[in-house]
Design a protein around this motif. Structure first.
Motif, PDB file in Angstrom:
ATOM      1  N   LEU A 107       9.463 -33.432  36.378  1.00  0.00           N
ATOM      2  CA  LEU A 107       9.159 -32.061  36.884  1.00  0.00           C
ATOM      3  C   LEU A 107       9.659 -30.888  35.753  1.00  0.00           C
ATOM      4  N   PHE A 108       9.234 -29.886  35.577  1.00  0.00           N
ATOM      5  CA  PHE A 108       9.595 -28.726  34.596  1.00  0.00           C
ATOM      6  C   PHE A 108      11.131 -28.297  34.949  1.00  0.00           C
ATOM      7  N   PRO A 109      11.666 -27.790  33.965  1.00  0.00           N
ATOM      8  CA  PRO A 109      12.744 -26.876  34.445  1.00  0.00           C
ATOM      9  C   PRO A 109      12.632 -25.650  34.911  1.00  0.00           C
ATOM     10  N   SER A 110      13.567 -24.796  35.317  1.00  0.00           N
ATOM     11  CA  SER A 110      13.510 -23.420  35.819  1.00  0.00           C
ATOM     12  C   SER A 110      13.139 -22.487  34.793  1.00  0.00           C
ATOM     13  N   THR A 111      12.845 -21.352  34.963  1.00  0.00           N
ATOM     14  CA  THR A 111      12.589 -20.365  33.846  1.00  0.00           C
ATOM     15  C   THR A 111      13.940 -19.791  33.366  1.00  0.00           C
ATOM     16  N   LYS A 112      15.192 -20.329  33.824  1.00  0.00           N
ATOM     17  CA  LYS A 112      16.312 -19.822  33.224  1.00  0.00           C
ATOM     18  C   LYS A 112      16.190 -20.095  31.674  1.00  0.00           C
ATOM     19  N   LEU A 113      15.780 -21.097  31.354  1.00  0.00           N
ATOM     20  CA  LEU A 113      15.645 -21.348  29.960  1.00  0.00           C
ATOM     21  C   LEU A 113      14.800 -20.590  29.155  1.00  0.00           C
ATOM     22  N   ILE A 114      13.810 -20.011  29.706  1.00  0.00           N
ATOM     23  CA  ILE A 114      12.987 -18.731  29.223  1.00  0.00           C
ATOM     24  C   ILE A 114      13.838 -17.593  28.842  1.00  0.00           C
ATOM     25  N   LYS A 115      14.589 -17.303  29.641  1.00  0.00           N
ATOM     26  CA  LYS A 115      15.709 -16.133  29.500  1.00  0.00           C
ATOM     27  C   LYS A 115      16.733 -16.266  28.429  1.00  0.00           C
ATOM     28  N   GLU A 116      17.386 -17.669  28.631  1.00  0.00           N
ATOM     29  CA  GLU A 116      18.411 -17.812  27.598  1.00  0.00           C
ATOM     30  C   GLU A 116      17.563 -17.799  26.224  1.00  0.00           C
ATOM     31  N   LYS A 117      16.466 -18.041  25.963  1.00  0.00           N
ATOM     32  CA  LYS A 117      15.897 -18.266  24.723  1.00  0.00           C
ATOM     33  C   LYS A 117      15.281 -17.016  24.178  1.00  0.00           C
ATOM     34  N   ASN A 118      15.389 -15.714  25.158  1.00  0.00           N
ATOM     35  CA  ASN A 118      14.939 -14.597  24.792  1.00  0.00           C
ATOM     36  C   ASN A 118      13.434 -14.390  24.874  1.00  0.00           C
ATOM     37  N   LEU A 119      13.096 -15.360  25.449  1.00  0.00           N
ATOM     38  CA  LEU A 119      11.269 -15.453  25.539  1.00  0.00           C
ATOM     39  C   LEU A 119      10.641 -14.663  26.472  1.00  0.00           C
ATOM     40  N   CYS A 120      11.548 -14.104  27.689  1.00  0.00           N
ATOM     41  CA  CYS A 120      10.723 -13.647  28.587  1.00  0.00           C
ATOM     42  C   CYS A 120      10.264 -12.494  28.553  1.00  0.00           C
ATOM     43  N   CYS A 121       8.858 -12.303  29.088  1.00  0.00           N
ATOM     44  CA  CYS A 121       7.978 -11.023  28.661  1.00  0.00           C
ATOM     45  C   CYS A 121       8.324  -9.940  29.807  1.00  0.00           C
ATOM     46  N   GLY A 122       9.135 -10.471  31.004  1.00  0.00           N
ATOM     47  CA  GLY A 122       9.259  -9.594  32.151  1.00  0.00           C
ATOM     48  C   GLY A 122       7.955  -9.259  32.823  1.00  0.00           C
ATOM     49  N   CYS A 123       7.125 -10.210  33.204  1.00  0.00           N
ATOM     50  CA  CYS A 123       5.956 -10.110  34.041  1.00  0.00           C
ATOM     51  C   CYS A 123       6.225 -10.305  35.477  1.00  0.00           C
ATOM     52  N   GLY A 124       7.279 -10.938  35.756  1.00  0.00           N
ATOM     53  CA  GLY A 124       7.813 -11.015  37.254  1.00  0.00           C
ATOM     54  C   GLY A 124       6.967 -12.016  37.952  1.00  0.00           C
ATOM     55  N   LEU A 125       5.954 -12.889  37.303  1.00  0.00           N
ATOM     56  CA  LEU A 125       5.159 -13.731  38.003  1.00  0.00           C
ATOM     57  C   LEU A 125       6.348 -15.009  38.710  1.00  0.00           C
ATOM     58  N   CYS A 126       7.423 -15.216  38.029  1.00  0.00           N
ATOM     59  CA  CYS A 126       8.120 -16.264  38.572  1.00  0.00           C
ATOM     60  C   CYS A 126       8.754 -15.995  40.030  1.00  0.00           C
ATOM     61  N   VAL A 127       8.966 -14.690  39.952  1.00  0.00           N
ATOM     62  CA  VAL A 127       9.385 -14.161  41.182  1.00  0.00           C
ATOM     63  C   VAL A 127       8.356 -14.372  42.454  1.00  0.00           C
ATOM     64  N   ALA A 128       7.143 -14.030  41.967  1.00  0.00           N
ATOM     65  CA  ALA A 128       6.213 -14.182  42.969  1.00  0.00           C
ATOM     66  C   ALA A 128       5.679 -15.516  43.290  1.00  0.00           C
ATOM     67  N   ILE A 129       5.858 -16.579  42.479  1.00  0.00           N
ATOM     68  CA  ILE A 129       5.561 -17.775  42.617  1.00  0.00           C
ATOM     69  C   ILE A 129       6.567 -18.685  43.451  1.00  0.00           C
TER      70      ILE A 129
END
Lengths: 907, 294
Positions: A107-129
């Motif tokens: 399984l993939f990890p959660s997007t917490k990693l994306i946030k920690e790495k400063n990569l998040c673009c702020g689209c909100g898709l993860c919230v929807a999914i």
């Protein structure tokens, strides 16, 4: 063969929990599982086929499984990202380790990693999914509720920033009407356009195109809803909104500069069949990815139209507030409208007064996630709209897809929009291309430069430098990778705050001299720092690209430019302030003293350095080996100081040859003490005075300062046995070990009482040492040294250690394991367990306050208890790095300048 | 700063003892008995210590005396008046403790160690001490500074191993006689390690002889001279470790573990031989002939 994949298994196991949340009803859930199962099965078939073929052969996989090339390519990418497939010599993804060590295999990890790495673009898709609504996007970032999260990793597989199948790019456009330009990718039509409707014109930012298109789409029933952004109750704070008719549409006109996680409200539209989405390039990219992964078909099947708006970077709301306060001294409630035009950021207050600042000044307020983006013109939209390339009141429109073409054509046919084509030789085209190119990011295709080095088997036979340095070509490629972040974290990571992105940009433009001056404004010794600074824990650790495992090789670049100066024999002298006529004495010619002397000279002081040894440089000369820092370079850097009229006196031990009072009689009005911490710390073991036991200081001073490695050409001898043991885990221990190898030791063993992870030595030098064949015994501590009848050392008794609770420094204390002693045969033992303050100077100055370990007490500006005496470097902090000593020297110079001006000049 | 050789003199008749006066304006101002300097003759030279045998604050000079034992001392002996020594740094080491003692002090110089005894005798005499000086060497050809030592002593005793001058015997012989016949406050011994070892043994009260506080001057291998490398370290009989350059070079002779020090002093013996052989070879090649002293 239908085996449930880990993802399906997990979702099915959590069915009750998911249904409870009510995002999906039973029917919808079953449908999702069904689609996902089909997709997972295809991935499984692909995997099996690859195992069968023994190779990743795209054509055969397509043929034999009867799949389209798009499906094959995208799913192979997916499997690679999951770590189930790999190409040889592939650079591992930044999340590879996380997946490999995960508690949830497959399984993939959660997007917490994306946030920690400063990569998040702020689209909100993860919230929807998220099937359990565990994610919410609030003020500028999202949070995951760990209790709700079921670790399915759907958010990660949907996120546009985790990975993006590269082949998606070229899969769509086999249509002859479609053109391709590198700066804005695929498109059919490029034009400048304006609405013809007066009411829309009055609220529009530019041409009113988006509002007009959507209004018509509603009217004609092409869409039954649209996602867009509106202003909420808080001034200038936008909110995502789902509008269902024309009237509501007008609420959404106008550019909002704040980032909005638009997609988080996607499920508000779940009952609508044909919706439009208006969003920034990252939103378009997110929708593009979700249209094929993870289901191999659109996750949301109700998107009728995607309109992308041009975007350079976005800002969090609180940063906009900060921007308005810092740059304009206004509040959001004072502002009616914001705009960007012709390189300026413009605000209109409520009375329509205009204020402008250069756009350069707003970059530092941008979101970190935006710095990674390289899409200006929303390359994944059906239609892209923006103001760049058009006159005020007009918008640039890029029609990309057939769908986009249909929507626009209808509006053109009904004369709702007037347009003019933009041709390649138009000024508009050039402007748009230039700005789109300026956002282009090379890091996506380029890997971090690998430094070429002497091979280990060769380099242990010589004392030449290990890395060869970057070639011009390598430098250019590496310099291009830099994101040129609006808020460069590397600068704060540097102890002397070198303006790093600026010098990298100058290097990219091949303006070497300007790049050199940019560095020298903060750091006078780049040839040294580029080689010995632990960049991996300083500037490079802060670099945003470090999130992806590939920070910019800032150290290599700094070294390049310094070496370029030496090669071209430039030695340009930076400009100095007019002479003040005041004499300052600098005691110690190590990094702190050299930096202080240079800075004082530039500020117009008459500086004299007093050095105890017969050669300058301090640890740069006696401590760091030739193969890490050629002494020629240190000599040259000192020569540069002489160009600034700094006088250097060798064999001058202040406290022995001369006293501070003598210096005062000679006319010196202020003093900087940078004498370092050179006294070796000894272990409390027996046998320390056996022959063959020596401190690292003695060993390195013989080799580096006295060049004993060239005995008998140089008179100073150095003795190395066959089996050399080095005690310690810092840079000094590694330097000693690697020097011992080069002097002909058959075996070199480093004995360190803590573990590999806790070694304070530079990782880079540790790797070099391992490559060269140095052996390491971790969690091992010496007990005693054993010699023979001639007092020659023959063995070392050691004991194994284990790590206990952390001590004051935060590191876990090593504790001996009872009865674990054993003997190591060794005929040379080098003790490198640290150094402390040498009292020769400090003892000679009455009234100089020291702490209980003999280090000098100073205030934050480096001033000691005696007002005209300042201090910095190891004699204040204990042993640290070259660069922190230099920073202290610089800071003290500034403080000395202020002190002397106040006392003697401002009369 | 050029450290020019202003005077050069051969001492005795052995051909291996030399006295030099070197221009060192700053060091001369701060030098005291007990101090030493580190010299580096040229760019490829090693740093080696020599005790300051005399200092002239007015003229800004120091006097050093050395015996040719290896490459560096040989190279130094080949420098002449007007030549410059590349680096001279000092004054290093602790000043000796000067006080007016209740009883006489005995100062013993063995071989080239006679030279550093001079400033110690001089400074002690200056504050009113009674100074009994013993100087000894293997033979008369290796003795020097007789009048100079006499000028700062109340009594001068000369001895040689082979009896070619003065008393026949080693320096501990006259020492034993002295400490038996009168009360002595301190003994200072400077010379080869083995000599200092036996002087210390003579005065440590272990035999029938009285115990007398004894100072020796440790001339170890050195590199930096300010305590940062530990190359000059020595152990005490209790197992503690001190540095000759910052805890000495004058130390309590009864605490020194001489045997360990003797072993440590031999640790570069192979390289020393190699270096000297190569230098001799070079000298022959350019036609420099010298008589090897005994």
């Amino acid at each position: 063969m239908e085996v449930q994949s880990p993802l399906i298994k997990l979702l099915v196991t959590n069915e009750d929990k998911i249904l409870e949340i009510r995002k999906y009803n039973k029917a919808q859930f079953d449908k999702l599982i069904d689609s996902l199962t089909k997709a997972e099965n295809i991935r499984n078939l692909i995997l099996e086929k690859i195992r069968e073929l023994g190779d990743i052969n795209f054509e055969r996989i397509q043929e034999e499984l009867e799949l389209s090339d798009e499906i094959v390519e995208v799913n192979i990418d997916y499997l690679r990202e999951l770590g189930l497939l790999g190409f040889l010599n592939e650079h591992p993804r930044f999340f590879r380790e996380i997946i490999e060590n995960s508690d949830h295999p497959g399984l993939f990890p959660s997007t917490k990693l994306i946030k920690e790495k400063n990569l998040c673009c702020g689209c909100g898709l993860c919230v929807a999914i998220c099937p359990v609504n565990a994610i919410d996007y609030l003020e500028g970032t999202f949070e995951i509720d760990e209790d709700l999260c079921i670790n399915c990793g759907l958010c990660f597989s949907a996120c546009p920033r985790s990975f993006f199948p590269t082949r998606i790019d070229r899969l769509e456009h086999t249509d002859p009407d479609v053109k391709f330009k590198d700066q804005f990718k695929y498109y059919r039509t490029l034009c400048t356009a304006q609405t013809t409707e007066a009411r829309i014109k009055s609220v529009a930012q530019d041409g009113g195109i988006v509002t007009t298109l959507l209004k018509n789409a509603f009217k004609q029933g092409y869409i039954d809803g649209s996602f867009a952004v509106t202003l909420g109750d808080q001034p200038l704070k936008p909110l995502p909104i789902f509008v269902e008719n024309e009237e509501e549409l007008l609420k959404t006109a106008g550019t909002k500069y704040t980032n909005v996680p638009l997609l988080k409200i996607f499920y508000d539209a779940k009952d609508h069949k044909k919706i439009a989405v208006v969003g920034t390039p990252c939103i378009m990219k997110a929708l593009k990815k979700i249209s094929i992964l993870p289901l191999n078909k659109p996750f949301f099947d109700n998107i009728a139209l995607k309109i992308g708006v041009f975007c350079m970077e976005s800002f969090d709301y609180h940063k906009i507030v900060e921007l308005l306060k810092n740059e304009f001294q206004v509040f959001p409630s004072d502002i009616k409208k914001m705009d960007i035009d012709k390189g300026k950021f413009i605000i209109y207050d409520q009375a329509s007064n205009i204020s402008k600042i250069p756009i350069k000044r707003i970059k530092k307020y941008g979101r970190f996630g935006c710095f990674f983006c390289d899409d200006l013109t929303a390359e994944y939209a059906d239609i892209s709209v923006g103001s760049i390339g058009s006159e005020p009141g007009w918008s640039t429109v890029i029609i990309r897809t057939k769908k986009g073409d249909e929507f626009c054509q209808k509006a053109f046919d009904m004369n709702l929009i007037s347009k003019k084509e933009i041709r390649e030789d138009d000024e508009s085209f050039k402007v748009l291309s230039r700005i789109a190119n300026s956002k282009h990011k090379k890091y996506i295709e380029l890997r971090r430069t690998k430094m070429l080095e002497q091979p280990p088997s060769e380099r242990i036979k010589n004392f030449e430098e290990v890395p060869y340095g970057l070639t011009d070509e390598m430098m250019k490629l590496e310099a291009q990778r830099c994101l040129q972040c609006g808020l460069p974290l590397c600068v704060t990571g540097c102890p002397v705050n070198i303006r790093i992105p600026e010098f990298i940009k100058l290097l990219r433009e091949e303006k070497q001299i300007a790049a050199l001056y940019k560095i020298k404004a903060s750091n006078l010794l780049p040839a040294i720092c580029g080689r010995v600074c632990p960049q991996e824990t300083q500037c490079e650790q802060s670099c945003l690209l470090g999130s992806l495992g590939e920070p910019i090789a800032i150290g290599y670049l700094e070294r390049y430019i310094a070496d370029w100066e030496r090669k071209n024999k430039l030695k340009e002298c930076p400009e100095c302030a007019p002479p003040t006529g005041i004499k300052v004495a600098v005691i110690g010619s190590g990094p702190a003293g050299l930096a202080c002397a240079g800075e004082l000279a530039m500020r117009g002081y008459d500086v004299a350095i007093f050095e105890a040894f017969h050669a300058g440089g301090g640890v740069l000369t006696y401590g760091i080996p030739e193969f890490r820092l050629p002494k020629e370079i240190v000599k040259d850097e000192i020569e540069t100081l002489k160009m600034l009229d700094v006088k250097v006196n060798y064999n001058a031990i202040i406290g022995k040859t001369m006293s501070i009072d003598d210096l005062k009689e000679m006319g010196f009005k202020a003093f900087f003490v940078g004498v370092g911490a050179g006294l070796p710390t000894f272990l409390k073991v027996s046998g320390l005075n056996l022959n063959g036991v020596l401190t690292a200081n003695e060993f390195l001073t013989r080799s580096n300062l006295m060049k004993a490695y060239r005995f008998p050409e140089y008179d100073t001898p150095i003795k190395i046995g066959k089996i050399v043991t080095v005690i310690g885990g810092g840079n000094v221990a590694l330097d000693s070990a690697r020097t011992a190898l080069r002097l002909g030791a058959e075996q070199v063993i480093v004995v360190y009482r803590r573990s590999e992870e806790e070694m304070p030595a530079r990782k880079e030098e540790y790797h070099h040492a391992v490559e060269e064949g140095v052996k390491f015994q971790f969690l091992t501590n010496p007990v005693r040294f054993i010699g023979d009848e001639h007092d020659d050392v023959k063995q070392m008794e050691v004991i194994k250690m284990k790590l206990g609770t952390p001590d004051q420094s935060g590191r876990r204390s090593p504790i001996p394991i009872e009865n674990s002693e054993y003997l190591i045969n060794t005929d040379t033992i080098i003790v490198a367990v640290g150094t402390r303050a040498n009292p020769v100077l400090t003892k000679s100055i009455p009234g100089l306050e020291l702490n209980k370990w003999g280090y000098i007490e100073t205030n934050e500006h480096g001033q000691t208890s005696i007002e005209e005496i300042f201090a910095g470097g190891d004699i204040v902090t204990g042993s640290a790095t070259v660069i922190s000593a230099m920073g202290a020297g610089k800071q003290a110079a500034k403080a000395i300048d202020e002190y002397l001006r106040k006392k003697y000049l401002d009369k | 700063m050029p450290y020019q050789i202003l005077e050069k003199k051969e001492l005795g008749t052995s051909g291996i003892l030399f006295e030099m006066v070197i221009q060192t304006p700053l060091i001369a101002q701060k030098a005291y008995a007990g101090n030493f300097v580190l010299l580096r003759i040229n760019e490829t030279g090693e740093r080696f210590p020599l005790t300051i045998a005399d200092y002239d604050r007015n003229n800004g000079t120091i006097t050093i005396v050395f015996q040719v034992v290896g490459k560096s001392t040989k190279l130094l002996s080949h420098q002449n008046i007007g030549d410059e020594i590349l680096d001279v740094v000092g004054p290093l080491g602790n000043n000796i403790h000067i006080q007016k003692y209740e009883y006489p002090v005995v100062i013993i110089g063995g071989g080239v160690g006679i030279a550093p005894c001079y400033p110690q005798a001089k400074e002690l005499k200056e504050v009113g001490n009674k100074v009994i000086t013993i100087i000894g060497a293997r033979n008369t050809g290796l003795l020097f500074w007789r009048e100079k030592m006499r000028s700062v002593s109340d009594e001068l005793i000369i001895c040689t191993d082979d009896g070619t001058e003065g008393i026949k015997g080693v320096v501990t012989e006259p020492l034993k006689e002295i400490i038996v016949r009168q009360k002595i406050s301190i003994v200072i011994a400077i010379g080869p390690l083995i000599m200092m070892k036996f002087v210390a043994r003579t005065t440590d009260g272990s035999g029938d002889l009285p115990k007398v506080k004894t100072y020796v001057s440790l001339n170890t291998i050195m590199i930096d001279g300010t305590g940062m490398c530990g190359g000059c370290r020595f152990s005490t009989v209790d197992g503690d470790i001190y540095y000759a350059c910052v805890d000495g070079p004058d130390v309590d002779g009864h605490m020194v573990d001489f045997d360990n020090l003797l072993n440590r002093s031999k640790r570069f013996i192979d390289q020393e031989k190699e270096s000297l052989d190569q230098y001799n070879h070079q000298c022959k090649a350019i036609g420099k002939f010298q008589s090897e002293g005994s």
